[in-house]
Motif scaffolding. Structure first.
Motif, PDB file in Angstrom:
ATOM      1  N   TYR A 100     -14.236   6.261  -2.506  1.00  0.00           N
ATOM      2  CA  TYR A 100     -14.946   4.983  -2.555  1.00  0.00           C
ATOM      3  C   TYR A 100     -14.014   3.857  -2.980  1.00  0.00           C
ATOM      4  CZ  TYR A 100     -17.915   1.382  -4.682  1.00  0.00           C
ATOM      5  OH  TYR A 100     -18.492   0.198  -5.060  1.00  0.00           O
ATOM      6  N   ILE A 101     -13.270   4.085  -4.048  1.00  0.00           N
ATOM      7  CA  ILE A 101     -12.380   3.032  -4.540  1.00  0.00           C
ATOM      8  C   ILE A 101     -11.212   2.816  -3.580  1.00  0.00           C
ATOM      9  CG2 ILE A 101     -10.763   2.415  -6.401  1.00  0.00           C
ATOM     10  CD1 ILE A 101     -13.719   1.963  -7.086  1.00  0.00           C
ATOM     11  N   MET A 103     -10.212   2.633 -17.420  1.00  0.00           N
ATOM     12  CA  MET A 103     -10.644   1.833 -16.278  1.00  0.00           C
ATOM     13  C   MET A 103     -10.006   0.438 -16.311  1.00  0.00           C
ATOM     14  SD  MET A 103     -12.451   3.517 -14.288  1.00  0.00           S
ATOM     15  CE  MET A 103     -12.511   5.255 -14.401  1.00  0.00           C
ATOM     16  N   SER A 125      -6.611   0.842 -15.048  1.00  0.00           N
ATOM     17  CA  SER A 125      -6.661   1.020 -13.597  1.00  0.00           C
ATOM     18  C   SER A 125      -6.808  -0.323 -12.890  1.00  0.00           C
ATOM     19  CB  SER A 125      -7.817   1.950 -13.244  1.00  0.00           C
ATOM     20  OG  SER A 125      -8.047   1.945 -11.869  1.00  0.00           O
ATOM     21  N   ILE A 126      -7.694  -1.171 -13.423  1.00  0.00           N
ATOM     22  CA  ILE A 126      -7.916  -2.478 -12.805  1.00  0.00           C
ATOM     23  C   ILE A 126      -6.635  -3.305 -12.811  1.00  0.00           C
ATOM     24  CG2 ILE A 126      -9.053  -4.709 -13.211  1.00  0.00           C
ATOM     25  CD1 ILE A 126     -11.559  -3.100 -14.007  1.00  0.00           C
ATOM     26  N   ARG A 132      -1.049   0.632  -6.031  1.00  0.00           N
ATOM     27  CA  ARG A 132      -2.280   1.292  -5.614  1.00  0.00           C
ATOM     28  C   ARG A 132      -2.293   2.781  -6.015  1.00  0.00           C
ATOM     29  NH1 ARG A 132      -7.023  -0.423  -4.225  1.00  0.00           N
ATOM     30  NH2 ARG A 132      -7.917   0.461  -2.355  1.00  0.00           N
ATOM     31  N   GLN A 164      -2.909   3.036  -9.636  1.00  0.00           N
ATOM     32  CA  GLN A 164      -4.277   2.586  -9.888  1.00  0.00           C
ATOM     33  C   GLN A 164      -5.280   3.707  -9.626  1.00  0.00           C
ATOM     34  OE1 GLN A 164      -6.031  -0.501  -7.221  1.00  0.00           O
ATOM     35  NE2 GLN A 164      -6.791  -1.352  -9.153  1.00  0.00           N
ATOM     36  N   PHE A 184      -7.748   5.691 -12.265  1.00  0.00           N
ATOM     37  CA  PHE A 184      -9.190   5.748 -11.997  1.00  0.00           C
ATOM     38  C   PHE A 184      -9.677   7.197 -11.906  1.00  0.00           C
ATOM     39  CE2 PHE A 184     -12.664   6.053  -8.927  1.00  0.00           C
ATOM     40  CZ  PHE A 184     -13.588   5.217  -9.522  1.00  0.00           C
ATOM     41  N   LYS A 222       1.753 -16.301   2.909  1.00  0.00           N
ATOM     42  CA  LYS A 222       0.788 -16.751   1.914  1.00  0.00           C
ATOM     43  C   LYS A 222      -0.588 -16.168   2.222  1.00  0.00           C
ATOM     44  CE  LYS A 222       2.164 -20.911   0.581  1.00  0.00           C
ATOM     45  NZ  LYS A 222       2.240 -22.349   0.865  1.00  0.00           N
ATOM     46  N   GLN A 281      -0.743 -12.633   1.302  1.00  0.00           N
ATOM     47  CA  GLN A 281      -0.815 -12.512  -0.155  1.00  0.00           C
ATOM     48  C   GLN A 281      -2.240 -12.745  -0.649  1.00  0.00           C
ATOM     49  OE1 GLN A 281       1.897 -15.167  -2.071  1.00  0.00           O
ATOM     50  NE2 GLN A 281       2.705 -13.542  -3.358  1.00  0.00           N
ATOM     51  N   ARG A 282      -2.862 -13.783  -0.048  1.00  0.00           N
ATOM     52  CA  ARG A 282      -4.211 -14.104  -0.475  1.00  0.00           C
ATOM     53  C   ARG A 282      -5.179 -12.966  -0.119  1.00  0.00           C
ATOM     54  NH1 ARG A 282      -5.155 -20.016   0.994  1.00  0.00           N
ATOM     55  NH2 ARG A 282      -3.244 -20.292  -0.216  1.00  0.00           N
ATOM     56  N   ARG A 338      -7.621  -6.797  -4.001  1.00  0.00           N
ATOM     57  CA  ARG A 338      -7.484  -6.359  -5.404  1.00  0.00           C
ATOM     58  C   ARG A 338      -8.725  -6.713  -6.208  1.00  0.00           C
ATOM     59  NH1 ARG A 338      -3.777  -4.982  -8.584  1.00  0.00           N
ATOM     60  NH2 ARG A 338      -4.459  -6.437 -10.189  1.00  0.00           N
ATOM     61  N   LYS A 398     -11.672  -7.100  -5.100  1.00  0.00           N
ATOM     62  CA  LYS A 398     -12.784  -6.247  -4.678  1.00  0.00           C
ATOM     63  C   LYS A 398     -12.692  -4.888  -5.393  1.00  0.00           C
ATOM     64  CE  LYS A 398     -14.871  -4.285  -0.537  1.00  0.00           C
ATOM     65  NZ  LYS A 398     -14.514  -3.805   0.810  1.00  0.00           N
ATOM     66  N   THR A 399     -11.493  -4.338  -5.406  1.00  0.00           N
ATOM     67  CA  THR A 399     -11.306  -3.050  -6.078  1.00  0.00           C
ATOM     68  C   THR A 399     -11.676  -3.161  -7.555  1.00  0.00           C
ATOM     69  OG1 THR A 399      -9.501  -2.588  -4.567  1.00  0.00           O
ATOM     70  CG2 THR A 399      -9.654  -1.215  -6.524  1.00  0.00           C
ATOM     71  N   SER A 400     -11.204  -4.244  -8.197  1.00  0.00           N
ATOM     72  CA  SER A 400     -11.514  -4.433  -9.615  1.00  0.00           C
ATOM     73  C   SER A 400     -13.016  -4.427  -9.832  1.00  0.00           C
ATOM     74  CB  SER A 400     -10.963  -5.764 -10.118  1.00  0.00           C
ATOM     75  OG  SER A 400      -9.595  -5.831  -9.867  1.00  0.00           O
ATOM     76  N   GLN A 455     -15.299  -3.103  -7.973  1.00  0.00           N
ATOM     77  CA  GLN A 455     -15.865  -1.771  -7.736  1.00  0.00           C
ATOM     78  C   GLN A 455     -15.599  -0.836  -8.912  1.00  0.00           C
ATOM     79  OE1 GLN A 455     -14.097  -0.967  -3.953  1.00  0.00           O
ATOM     80  NE2 GLN A 455     -15.925  -1.584  -2.830  1.00  0.00           N
ATOM     81  N   ILE A 456     -14.395  -0.937  -9.467  1.00  0.00           N
ATOM     82  CA  ILE A 456     -14.097  -0.083 -10.626  1.00  0.00           C
ATOM     83  C   ILE A 456     -15.018  -0.449 -11.782  1.00  0.00           C
ATOM     84  CG2 ILE A 456     -12.358   0.514 -12.359  1.00  0.00           C
ATOM     85  CD1 ILE A 456     -10.221   0.228 -10.218  1.00  0.00           C
ATOM     86  N   ARG A 457     -15.261  -1.762 -11.954  1.00  0.00           N
ATOM     87  CA  ARG A 457     -16.161  -2.179 -13.038  1.00  0.00           C
ATOM     88  C   ARG A 457     -17.568  -1.633 -12.819  1.00  0.00           C
ATOM     89  NH1 ARG A 457     -13.357  -7.178 -12.919  1.00  0.00           N
ATOM     90  NH2 ARG A 457     -11.827  -7.105 -14.601  1.00  0.00           N
ATOM     91  N   ILE A 458     -17.999  -1.658 -11.560  1.00  0.00           N
ATOM     92  CA  ILE A 458     -19.349  -1.149 -11.273  1.00  0.00           C
ATOM     93  C   ILE A 458     -19.438   0.337 -11.615  1.00  0.00           C
ATOM     94  CG2 ILE A 458     -20.982  -0.625  -9.406  1.00  0.00           C
ATOM     95  CD1 ILE A 458     -20.015  -3.262  -8.079  1.00  0.00           C
TER      96      ILE A 458
END
Lengths: 468, 488
Positions: free
Chosen positions: A247-248, A359, A362-363, A368, A371, A375, B3, B6-7, B13, B15-17, B19-22
Motif C-alpha cells: 500500500y505504501i 513512523m 519513515s516519513i 524510498r 523509508q 515502515f 523543476k 522535482q515538484r 513524498r 502523499k506517502t507521508s 498515508q503513513i500517518r493514516i
C-alpha cells in the motif's frame, strides 16, 4: 514492615512508570534531539527507579540475596547500553534506546518473578544480542549494496522457513524451531526482518502490477510455509506487513482493500480446512464452554488480568504461573495481574510511542528503500504487540506469539533488538541525507544566485532542523 | 522540466507521508479499542471470574483471609467463621434452620448469600496497619462483612408460621425492592451441612436443598387471575366495569368444563365480584374473549419466560400464550392451572409492582459490604427495573385486591388496624383435584404499601383458609410494633 514496602511500592511503581510513559509522548512536542535531552535524562532516572523498586519488592518477598546480585548485573547492562550507545552514536535517537531498555527491564522483572532460571538465560541472550545490535547502525550506513539483494532475502527467508517445516522440532503442536549445537532457533523471527528487506528492495523503484504480483508470490510462499508449520501468528504478521508495505510503496489504496479482502477470504478457507484454526476461534468466541482444554489458557489469562485491578496484587502476591506458558505467550497477563492494569497499559503506550517514532523516521527518510524498511519494521513490531496482547485479553483469537522485549525467548528478543538498532541506523542515515541535501541546495543557490533558489535552500535548512 | 519533476516527487513524498500517518493512526486506534475492551471486560466480570472454580486465586484468598461475617439488617449475626485455638475454622450459623436457604452454606459449591457474596466475603479490605497487626500475631486477615436486608423478627414469624408444611414465604418492601424475609421448607441446619450433605443430595424427592421461594415452580392457581384481570382491563379500559356474568358453578365450552372451587355457584356477578370471589367460571368466560397475542405480550412484559432482574439463583416462570393456544388451554391458563408455572419470588415481584404504582423495584438481599473496621466498601441502593403496568392499571388492580379482603376470599385480613389488599389461590396440582397448594400474595397498608408478602403452602388446602392467616401474622409483625413486632 514487608507489607508496608510491598503495598506502598505498588503505587510508587505505577506512578513512576506512568511518568516515564508521559515523557515518551511529551518528547514528540520537540522536534530536535537537543531539546529533548531533559526528557531523556528524566526517563533514565525513572527507568532506574522502576527497575530498582521492583527488585526491592522481589528481594523482600523472596529474602534471597542472589536476586540482588542479579539486579545489579541487569542494572549495569542497561546503564552500559544507554551510555555506550550515546557515546558511539551521539546522533542516535535516545527515545528508541530508552524505550528498549525500559521494556527490557520490565521483562527482566517479570521473568525473574516467574522463573529465575529462565530470567538468567534471557539475561545472557539479551547481553549478547545488544553487543551484536550495537554494530548494526554502523553496518547499515556502510553497506550500500543492501538494496540489490532482493532475491537473496527471499531465498534465504523461504529456505529458513522451509527447513524448519521439514526438519524442525514440534513445540506445543507447532513446528517453529530447530536446534544447532544445543541452541534452539526460531527462524520465523529473523525471517521477519529479511522479509521486510525483501519487500523494500523489490518495491522501492518500481511498483507496477508485475512487481506486486511477483512479491505476492514470494509473500504467499512465506505465509503458506508458516501456515503449514501451524505458526499462525507469524503467518498473520507476514501477511499484514505485506499488505501495508504494498500500500505504501504503490500509494494505491486499492491494494490495501484487495489485500484485506483476500486475507478475510484466506481466513475463512483456513477456518474451514484446519481444525486447529477452528479450535482457536472457538476458544476465543466462548472460552468458558471449553475451559477444560482449548479455553484453559485464555481463561486463566483472563483470571490473571481481572484479579490484578488498577494497581496489581504486587509481585509474588498473585498466581500468574497458573497460566500455561505464561513467560512466553501470556507475559502481559502476568504483568497486569501483579503490577496492575495501569502499569500494563503503560507498557502498551511505551510500545506505541516507539511505533510512532518509527513512523516519524519513515516519513522523514528521503530514500524510498530505507523509508519502506522503517515502515515495514514498524508495522511488524506493533502488529506483533497487538496480536500477543489481544490474544491474551480475548480481543482477538490467541495466536501464541511473544511480546517483544518482555516475553521469554531468545530469537524473539534478538530479532526485536536488531529491528530497533536498524531503525537507529536509518535515523542516522536520514540525518546524513538532510545534511547532504542542504549542502547540495546551498551549492546550487550559490551557482545560480537566484532568490528562488535561496528561498529553497532556506526551506531545506529549516526542514533539516525539524528532522527527528 | 527538472523543476516539474522535482515538484512531482515532492507531491509523491507528501502523499506517502500522509498515508503513513493514516496507517499510524489506524494502529493507535486499534490499540485504544483493545485497551478499552480489556479494562471493561476485566472490571465487569471480576466477580464471576473470582468465583469460577477454575480460578486458583479464590483458594489463595481463602488461605489469606478469614471468611467474613453475614449480618441481618439490625446487626445480628447470621453466619460467621470461628477460629479455634488450633487455627481450625468452622462456619457457624446461630439461627440454624431458620435462614437455611436464604443465607445458604459456604461449602459444597456454596449456596444463598454465601454464594452470591462469596467474592466480598473472601476479600479483606482492612486498614494496612491492621493487616500488619494480623501478620505479627500470625492470624489471617479478617474478611469483609455482608449486611443483608433481612429482618430477624419477620423471618422468625414467617418461619414459625409455615410450621411443618412444605412451602415458601417471601417478604419485600415494594418501594425499594429490599427482601425482608425469605423462608423455604423443608429446611436443614447449615451447621451440620458436612454430615448431612450426602443424605440431602441423594434425597431427590423432597428437594430440601432447593430454595422454594426463588427456585420452586408452582402452578399459580387463582393468584394468576391478577394477570388475567390486568389483560382484560387493558383490552377494555373503559368498559370493564360493565362486565357481568351469571355463575352456575361451572363454565362449559364445547367439551371443556371449568369448575369453580368446590363447585360453588357465585350467582350474578360483576368484574370486581368475579375477582373477589375468585370465580373460575367467570374468568374462563373472560379468557376466551381475550386477544391471545396481546395476552402473551402482557405476560412477557410481566417477565414470564424471561430472566428476572435479580443477582441470586432462581428459576424462570413458564407460560405458553399466543394465537396457537386452544380455547381449552386459555381457559386453564387464565385461572392459573394447566401448564403455567411461577416462582413465589416472581409472584411477589408482580404484586410489589402493583403496590408501587406499576414500577418494579429490583428485589435485592444485600444492603452493603463493610470491611472489618466498619467502613462501607460498597453500598447497594434500590434500583427500579421499569414499569410493568400503568399507574391507572396498578390502581385498578389494587381496588380489586382490596375487595378480596373486604368481601372476598381473604376476609381474615379485614377489620385490622391497617388495610390490606391481596389475592388468594388454591392451586390444584393433582388430577384427582382434592389436593391444592394454598397461595396468598398481597400488601399492606393499601394507602401506603410498606410490605409485600407472598406465601405458598404445599398441599394445605385453600389459600383463604391457610395462607391468609400467615399473611396476617406477618403484616402484624411489621405494621404493629406494639404487638411485639420490630416494624420500621
Amino acid at each position: 514492615m514487608e507489607l508496608y514496602i510491598t503495598e506502598i511500592s505498588k503505587y510508587l511503581i505505577t506512578l513512576l512508570l506512568a511518568l516515564y510513559t508521559l515523557e515518551c509522548f511529551l518528547c514528540f512536542r520537540f522536534s530536535d534531539e537537543e531539546r529533548r535531552r531533559g526528557i531523556y535524562i528524566r526517563q533514565n532516572f525513572l527507568m532506574f527507579f522502576v527497575h530498582f523498586s521492583c527488585f526491592m519488592v522481589i528481594c523482600f518477598q523472596t529474602g534471597k540475596l542472589e536476586y540482588l546480585f542479579f539486579y545489579i548485573f541487569q542494572q549495569i547492562l542497561l546503564f552500559a547500553t544507554v551510555m555506550l550507545f550515546h557515546m558511539i552514536y551521539p546522533k542516535g535517537n535516545r527515545l528508541i534506546i530508552n524505550n528498549m531498555c525500559m521494556l527490557l527491564s520490565i521483562g527482566f522483572v517479570i521473568l525473574t518473578r516467574l522463573s529465575y532460571e529462565k530470567a538468567i538465560k534471557q539475561f545472557f541472550i539479551v547481553t549478547v544480542s545488544i553487543a551484536i545490535g550495537m554494530v548494526i547502525p554502523y553496518l547499515l550506513q556502510k553497506f550500500k549494496f543492501l538494496k540489490s539483494l532482493t532475491w537473496v532475502y527471499a531465498m534465504v527467508g523461504a529456505c529458513a522457513l522451509g527447513i524448519v517445516l521439514a526438519l524442525g522440532s514440534v513445540t506445543h503442536g507447532s513446528k517453529i524451531s530447530y536446534s544447532i549445537g544445543g541452541i534452539t532457533f526460531q527462524p520465523s523471527e529473523f525471517v521477519k526482518i529479511l522479509f521486510v528487506f525483501f519487500l523494500a528492495s523489490a518495491l522501492y523503484e518500481a511498483n507496477d502490477i508485475l512487481r506486486v504480483t511477483l512479491t505476492a508470490i514470494v509473500a504467499g510462499m512465506h505465509v503458506l510455509i508458516l501456515v503449514a508449520s501451524k505458526d499462525l501468528g507469524s503467518a498473520l504478521i507476514f501477511f499484514i506487513v505485506y499488505v501495508f508495505m504494498v500500500y505504501i510503496a504503490s500509494g494505491n489504496v486499492l491494494y490495501l482493500l484487495l489485500g484485506t479482502a483476500g486475507g478475510c477470504g484466506a481466513a475463512v478457507v483456513a477456518y474451514q480446512f484446519f481444525t486447529h484454526v477452528q479450535v482457536r476461534v472457538q476458544a476465543w468466541k466462548d472460552p468458558w464452554s471449553c475451559i477444560d482444554d482449548a479455553g484453559y489458557q485464555i481463561t486463566q489469562s483472563l483470571f490473571a488480568i481481572s484479579s490484578g485491578g488498577w494497581f496489581g496484587l504486587g509481585l509474588f502476591e498473585g498466581n500468574p504461573t497458573s497460566i500455561p506458558f505464561v513467560e512466553a505467550d501470556f507475559v502481559f497477563s502476568a504483568v497486569a495481574e501483579e503490577l496492575g492494569i495501569i502499569f500494563a497499559i503503560c507498557v502498551i503506550l511505551i510500545s506505541i510511542s516507539s511505533f510512532i517514532m518509527f513512523m516519524n523516521i519513515s516519513i522523514k527518510l528521503r530514500d524510498r528503500f530505507y523509508q519502506l524498511i522503517a515502515f515495514g519494521l514498524g508495522i511488524t513490531y506493533i502488529f506483533q504487540v497487538f496480536l500477543t496482547i489481544g490474544g491474551g485479553t480475548k480481543f482477538v483469537p490467541m495466536t501464541g506469539i511473544t511480546l517483544p522485549f518482555i516475553s521469554y525467548g531468545g530469537s524473539s528478543v534478538l530479532t526485536t533488538l536488531i529491528m530497533f538498532f536498524i531503525i537507529e541506523g536509518l535515523y542516522m542515515i536520514r540525518q546524513d541525507e538532510g545534511v547532504r541535501s542542504v549542502r547540495r541546495k546551498k551549492e546550487k543557490a550559490g551557482r545560480q544566485g537566484t532568490s528562488y533558489a535561496k528561498e529553497d535552500a532556506k526551506r531545506a535548512a529549516e526542514s533539516q532542523t525539524e528532522d527527528e | 522540466m527538472q523543476k516539474k519533476m522535482q515538484r512531482e516527487r515532492q507531491r509523491a513524498r507528501q502523499k506517502t507521508s500522509r498515508q503513513i500517518r493514516i496507517v499510524t493512526g489506524m494502529f493507535v486506534a486499534l490499540f485504544f479499542a483493545m485497551v478499552g475492551y480489556t479494562c471493561y471486560y476485566a472490571m465487569t466480570n471480576k466477580q464471576a471470574m473470582i468465583n469460577n472454580s477454575y480460578n486458583s486465586r479464590q483458594e489463595m484468598l481463602i488461605t489469606q483471609n478469614t471468611r467474613g461475617t453475614i449480618y441481618a439488617y439490625d446487626g445480628q449475626v447470621l453466619a460467621q467463621t470461628v477460629v479455634d485455638a488450633d487455627g481450625k475454622e468452622t462456619r457457624q450459623y446461630p439461627f440454624a434452620n431458620m435462614f437455611a436457604h436464604v443465607v445458604g452454606y459456604a461449602s459444597h459449591g456454596r449456596f444463598g448469600v454465601e454464594a452470591q457474596t462469596n467474592y466480598y466475603l473472601i476479600q479483606s479490605n482492612v486498614k494496612l496497619s491492621d493487616k500488619v497487626a494480623s501478620e505479627m500475631s500470625g492470624e489471617k486477615y479478617p474478611g469483609d462483612s455482608v449486611i443483608t436486608n433481612l429482618d430477624v423478627h419477620l423471618q422468625e414469624v414467617a418461619y414459625q408460621s409455615l410450621g411443618v408444611y412444605k412451602g415458601a414465604i417471601i417478604v419485600t418492601e415494594p418501594s425499594t425492592g429490599r427482601i425482608l424475609a425469605m423462608v423455604s421448607k423443608p429446611d436443614f441446619d447449615p451447621n451440620e451441612i458436612e454430615s448431612i450433605w450426602d443424605e440431602l443430595r441423594e434425597d431427590k424427592d423432597s428437594g430440601v436443598l432447593l430454595n422454594r421461594a426463588t427456585q420452586g415452580l408452582y402452578p399459580p392457581g387463582s393468584t394468576f387471575k391478577i394477570i388475567t384481570a390486568l389483560e382484560y382491563i387493558r383490552e377494555n379500559p373503559d368498559t370493564y366495569g360493565n362486565y357481568s356474568y351469571q355463575c352456575g358453578g361451572r363454565f362449559t365450552r364445547g367439551e371443556d368444563v371449568i369448575n369453580c372451587f368446590h363447585g360453588t355457584a357465585h350467582g350474578s356477578e360483576n368484574f370486581t365480584k368475579s375477582f373477589a370471589k375468585s370465580c373460575n367460571a367467570s374468568f374462563a368466560n373472560i379468557s376466551v374473549m381475550l386477544d391471545r397475542p396481546s395476552y402473551g405480550d402482557t405476560l412477557e412484559k410481566l417477565l414470564f419466560n424471561c430472566d428476572l432482574p435479580v443477582s441470586f439463583a432462581y428459576n424462570k416462570s413458564k407460560v405458553i400464550m399466543d394465537e396457537t393456544v386452544s380455547d381449552s388451554d386459555v381457559m386453564q391458563a387464565s385461572i392459573g392451572q394447566g401448564t403455567d408455572q411461577i416462582t413465589p419470588l416472581h409472584m411477589n415481584m408482580i404484586t410489589a409492582a402493583i403496590a408501587n404504582d406499576g414500577i418494579l423495584m429490583k428485589p435485592y438481599l444485600i444492603d452493603r459490604i463493610e470491611n472489618d473496621n466498619g467502613n462501607i466498601m460498597k453500598q447497594f441502593s434500590p434500583e427500579p427495573y421499569g414499569s410493568l403496568m400503568s399507574q391507572d392499571e396498578a390502581e385498578a388492580l389494587t381496588k380489586l385486591m382490596s375487595e378480596v379482603v373486604e368481601s372476598g376470599t381473604a376476609t381474615k385480613l379485614k377489620g385490622l388496624s391497617y388495610t390490606a389488599a391481596g389475592k388468594t389461590g388454591s392451586a390444584e396440582y393433582n388430577s384427582d383435584k382434592s389436593d391444592s397448594h394454598a397461595w396468598f400474595t398481597g400488601f399492606a397498608p393499601v394507602e401506603d404499601p410498606q410490605i409485600c408478602v407472598t406465601i405458598i403452602i404445599e398441599g394445605a388446602g385453600s389459600g383463604g383458609d391457610y395462607a391468609v392467616p400467615i399473611a396476617r401474622r406477618i403484616f402484624n409483625a411489621w405494621l404493629e410494633p406494639g404487638d411485639g413486632g420490630s416494624g420500621s
